[in-house]
Design a protein around this motif. Sequence first.
Motif, PDB file in Angstrom:
ATOM      1  N   LEU A 121       0.829  -1.201   0.000  1.00 42.06           N
ATOM      2  CA  LEU A 121       0.000   0.000   0.000  1.00 42.06           C
ATOM      3  C   LEU A 121       0.869   1.260   0.000  1.00 42.06           C
ATOM      4  N   GLY A 122       1.939   1.241   0.765  1.00 39.84           N
ATOM      5  CA  GLY A 122       2.835   2.387   0.803  1.00 39.84           C
ATOM      6  C   GLY A 122       3.514   2.628  -0.529  1.00 39.84           C
ATOM      7  N   TYR A 123       3.937   1.551  -1.178  1.00 42.68           N
ATOM      8  CA  TYR A 123       4.577   1.691  -2.492  1.00 42.68           C
ATOM      9  C   TYR A 123       3.585   2.220  -3.522  1.00 42.68           C
ATOM     10  N   SER A 124       2.379   1.681  -3.498  1.00 40.75           N
ATOM     11  CA  SER A 124       1.362   2.069  -4.470  1.00 40.75           C
ATOM     12  C   SER A 124       1.004   3.544  -4.346  1.00 40.75           C
ATOM     13  N   ILE A 125       0.810   4.026  -3.120  1.00 41.52           N
ATOM     14  CA  ILE A 125       0.415   5.421  -2.943  1.00 41.52           C
ATOM     15  C   ILE A 125       1.537   6.364  -3.342  1.00 41.52           C
ATOM     16  N   ASN A 126       2.788   5.921  -3.214  1.00 41.02           N
ATOM     17  CA  ASN A 126       3.916   6.749  -3.626  1.00 41.02           C
ATOM     18  C   ASN A 126       3.868   7.025  -5.130  1.00 41.02           C
ATOM     19  N   ASP A 127       3.639   5.975  -5.911  1.00 42.82           N
ATOM     20  CA  ASP A 127       3.515   6.144  -7.369  1.00 42.82           C
ATOM     21  C   ASP A 127       2.324   7.030  -7.719  1.00 42.82           C
ATOM     22  N   THR A 128       1.216   6.826  -7.030  1.00 43.33           N
ATOM     23  CA  THR A 128       0.004   7.587  -7.313  1.00 43.33           C
ATOM     24  C   THR A 128       0.204   9.079  -7.029  1.00 43.33           C
ATOM     25  N   ILE A 129       0.879   9.394  -5.924  1.00 47.92           N
ATOM     26  CA  ILE A 129       1.100  10.792  -5.564  1.00 47.92           C
ATOM     27  C   ILE A 129       1.975  11.492  -6.600  1.00 47.92           C
ATOM     28  N   VAL A 130       2.947  10.788  -7.149  1.00 47.79           N
ATOM     29  CA  VAL A 130       3.803  11.379  -8.189  1.00 47.79           C
ATOM     30  C   VAL A 130       2.955  11.803  -9.388  1.00 47.79           C
ATOM     31  N   ILE A 131       2.036  10.939  -9.813  1.00 52.21           N
ATOM     32  CA  ILE A 131       1.165  11.273 -10.946  1.00 52.21           C
ATOM     33  C   ILE A 131       0.207  12.401 -10.573  1.00 52.21           C
ATOM     34  N   PHE A 132      -0.346  12.356  -9.368  1.00 50.37           N
ATOM     35  CA  PHE A 132      -1.258  13.410  -8.923  1.00 50.37           C
ATOM     36  C   PHE A 132      -0.551  14.772  -8.864  1.00 50.37           C
ATOM     37  N   ASP A 133       0.700  14.759  -8.443  1.00 48.68           N
ATOM     38  CA  ASP A 133       1.474  15.999  -8.395  1.00 48.68           C
ATOM     39  C   ASP A 133       1.601  16.607  -9.787  1.00 48.68           C
ATOM     40  N   ARG A 134       1.849  15.754 -10.768  1.00 51.83           N
ATOM     41  CA  ARG A 134       1.977  16.237 -12.150  1.00 51.83           C
ATOM     42  C   ARG A 134       0.636  16.754 -12.666  1.00 51.83           C
ATOM     43  N   ILE A 135      -0.449  16.076 -12.339  1.00 49.31           N
ATOM     44  CA  ILE A 135      -1.775  16.540 -12.763  1.00 49.31           C
ATOM     45  C   ILE A 135      -2.057  17.916 -12.178  1.00 49.31           C
ATOM     46  N   ARG A 136      -1.774  18.070 -10.896  1.00 51.09           N
ATOM     47  CA  ARG A 136      -2.028  19.353 -10.235  1.00 51.09           C
ATOM     48  C   ARG A 136      -1.191  20.473 -10.847  1.00 51.09           C
ATOM     49  N   ALA A 137       0.020  20.135 -11.272  1.00 48.75           N
ATOM     50  CA  ALA A 137       0.888  21.146 -11.879  1.00 48.75           C
ATOM     51  C   ALA A 137       0.395  21.560 -13.263  1.00 48.75           C
TER      52      ALA A 137
END
Length: 328
Positions: free
Chosen positions: A224-240
């Motif tokens: 779960l920790g690994y998965s959310i790390n990847d997801t946050i990276v993509i979310f950060d790019r979307i927000r940018a």
Amino acid sequence: MRFSRFKYQFFILSLIGMVAMFAFTYGYHGGFERSISFNGGVRLTIQLPDGMDRDDLLAAAEKAGLPGASARVVDFKRNQYDLEFGPDVRDRIKAEIKEFEKQQDAQAEKDVAEGREPGKKETRTVAGEIEKLILPQLSITAENVISKAAISPSYGQELFETALWSLGWAIGLIGVYLTFRFDFPFALGASAALVHDLIFTLGFIGVMQIEPSVPVVAAVLTVLGYSINDTIVIFDRIRANIDDINQAAQPAIMDEAITQTLSRTVLTSVLTLIAVIALIVGGATSLVDFAYIILFGILIGTYSSIFIASHLVQVYTAIRKKDRKGNA
């Protein structure tokens, strides 16, 4: 790349995969593998003579009339193994001990009635009785038994409840964090993706018949920790890439964000996979189940970050945007 074009196909694929894994687990295996850590049982740690191995240990258990045993290596160099019996064997031996104790009590009452001094009562334990049955079959003595213990079901129940609380708190706190850091649609997408990964990982554990244990719970939390790390990276790019949350519903923006982070996501996953494979090939036997779960978790976590989490944000944002227009 036009990832958004196939988002519903990926949703359906995930649903089919979940159903198939649990159908196989219960249809073929009859359910999840039982573990004495969760269901209770008896564990003996035995050091075998040179030339004997796990197969000899299991064969001895069968000859002793103790079916359904499992054995795993504890120490290769010392040839030590954990021999485990489930609750069925434990309860059977426990019933035999109770019957023996009744016979002792009856004999003591008879001795008193006839004016004789009652004999000293013999105390028997479940682990001790199993030891007596096993050792003759292996032609070894009690000195070869490193340890023995009976594990009660209450311990397993407590462990199971702790595991559920850990998983629930992990998903809940991650959702709260993402709500404050990003926006509710992102928190919803990430939390749903984590549940997606959790269900798939549990399905994998069932299909592979991995015994539930503390390392297995730790592996699931790590996934779960690994998965959310990847997801946050993509979310950060979307927000940018957006000025307003409603823009997240636009397929072009979503696809661009995923494409921009794709090389980083894949490279991180591949490098992590190499480390996990090395652990499987050269690691201790006790860590193999942990490593297999991490291996599967990396794959499913990468998949959900790219094809599930982001597209759930897109779908939810589009629905919310449509509702607002309808109510305006």
